[in-house]
Write an enzyme that holds these catalytic residues in place. Structure first.
Site, mmCIF file in Angstrom:
data_model
loop_
_atom_site.group_PDB
_atom_site.id
_atom_site.type_symbol
_atom_site.label_atom_id
_atom_site.label_comp_id
_atom_site.label_asym_id
_atom_site.label_seq_id
_atom_site.Cartn_x
_atom_site.Cartn_y
_atom_site.Cartn_z
ATOM 1 N N GLY A 45 -1.805 -8.668 9.162
ATOM 2 C CA GLY A 45 -0.639 -8.099 8.502
ATOM 3 C C GLY A 45 -0.732 -6.590 8.470
ATOM 4 N N GLN A 50 1.024 1.817 5.627
ATOM 5 C CA GLN A 50 -0.248 1.913 6.335
ATOM 6 C C GLN A 50 -0.141 2.699 7.642
ATOM 7 O OE1 GLN A 50 -1.029 -2.535 5.789
ATOM 8 N NE2 GLN A 50 -3.084 -1.653 5.880
ATOM 9 N N CYS A 88 -8.836 -5.091 4.536
ATOM 10 C CA CYS A 88 -7.616 -4.316 4.752
ATOM 11 C C CYS A 88 -7.845 -3.334 5.889
ATOM 12 C CB CYS A 88 -7.242 -3.575 3.468
ATOM 13 S SG CYS A 88 -5.751 -2.585 3.593
ATOM 14 N N LEU A 89 -6.879 -3.211 6.776
ATOM 15 C CA LEU A 89 -7.000 -2.279 7.892
ATOM 16 C C LEU A 89 -7.125 -0.830 7.414
ATOM 17 C CD1 LEU A 89 -4.392 -3.849 10.353
ATOM 18 C CD2 LEU A 89 -6.888 -4.082 10.382
ATOM 19 N N HIS A 130 -0.589 -9.549 -0.279
ATOM 20 C CA HIS A 130 -1.349 -8.351 0.069
ATOM 21 C C HIS A 130 -0.418 -7.273 0.634
ATOM 22 C CE1 HIS A 130 -5.110 -6.385 1.781
ATOM 23 N NE2 HIS A 130 -4.156 -5.793 2.488
ATOM 24 N N GLU A 131 0.436 -7.653 1.571
ATOM 25 C CA GLU A 131 1.310 -6.660 2.223
ATOM 26 C C GLU A 131 2.412 -6.172 1.288
ATOM 27 O OE1 GLU A 131 0.108 -5.376 4.782
ATOM 28 O OE2 GLU A 131 -1.272 -6.984 5.322
ATOM 29 N N HIS A 134 1.164 -3.453 -0.840
ATOM 30 C CA HIS A 134 1.172 -2.138 -0.172
ATOM 31 C C HIS A 134 2.504 -1.422 -0.391
ATOM 32 C CE1 HIS A 134 -2.553 -1.560 1.988
ATOM 33 N NE2 HIS A 134 -2.510 -2.765 2.503
#
Length: 175
Positions: A45, A50, A88-89, A130-131, A134
């Site tokens: 995701g 991000q 997380c990226l 999670h997304e 963000h």
């Protein structure tokens, strides 16, 4: 096109995102670029903040199915919760257990302008939560236990300082 993934400490990750008013070619290109970026980074995701854009746009790919979410919102959560390790990226190398709803129902608009209501559990339910976090300026390390936060504090501070140092250097180069 692969975009730069912003790292922990970048102020863009702490800002609340804005709704998309019109789904035009720019939004569709952003969605495609986000899918390319997520795949290049081996993620499941990615949220627009991000990649430095504070718009309510998310992409998720699980089991070969790509979802492009515009203005997503969680409209229902199960009372049942589960604690699972997340990464997380934007916070590379950090994996911690996070407690989240076991199931969620999400409403969003797809890239064709159609309203979609979808339920998710397991990895999909977790990715939705999670997304969407963000988009509200929340990174997953804010949802971990106090003990885990204390154990990670030095690592996160170092990561934040490095991100800000790089940003300052890049700003100096642009002048």
């Amino acid at each position: 096109m692969v975009l730069e993934i912003r790292k922990y400490g970048d102020p863009v990750l702490k800002k609340e995102s804005q709704n998309v008013e019109t789904i035009d070619d720019n939004i569709k290109k952003l969605l495609d670029d986000m899918v390319d970026t997520m795949r290049e980074a081996s993620g499941v995701g990615l949220a627009a903040p991000q990649v430095g854009i504070n718009l309510n746009v998310v992409v998720i790919e699980i089991e070969g199915k790509v979802r492009k979410l515009i203005n997503p919102e969680i409209i229902a959560k199960s009372a049942e919760e589960e604690t699972v390790e997340e990464g997380c990226l934007s916070i590379p190398g950090v994996w911690e257990k996070v407690k989240r709803a076991a199931r969620v129902k999400v409403k969003y608009t797809n890239e064709n302008g159609e309203e979609v209501i979808e339920e998710g559990e397991g990895l999909l339910g977790r990715a939705f939560q999670h997304e969407i976090d963000h988009l509200k300026g929340v990174v997953f390390v804010e949802r971990i236990s106090s003990l885990a936060k204390n154990l990670l504090a030095k690592k996160l501070l170092k990561m934040k300082k490095e991100t800000l140092r790089i940003m300052k250097e890049e700003e100096g180069i642009k002048l």
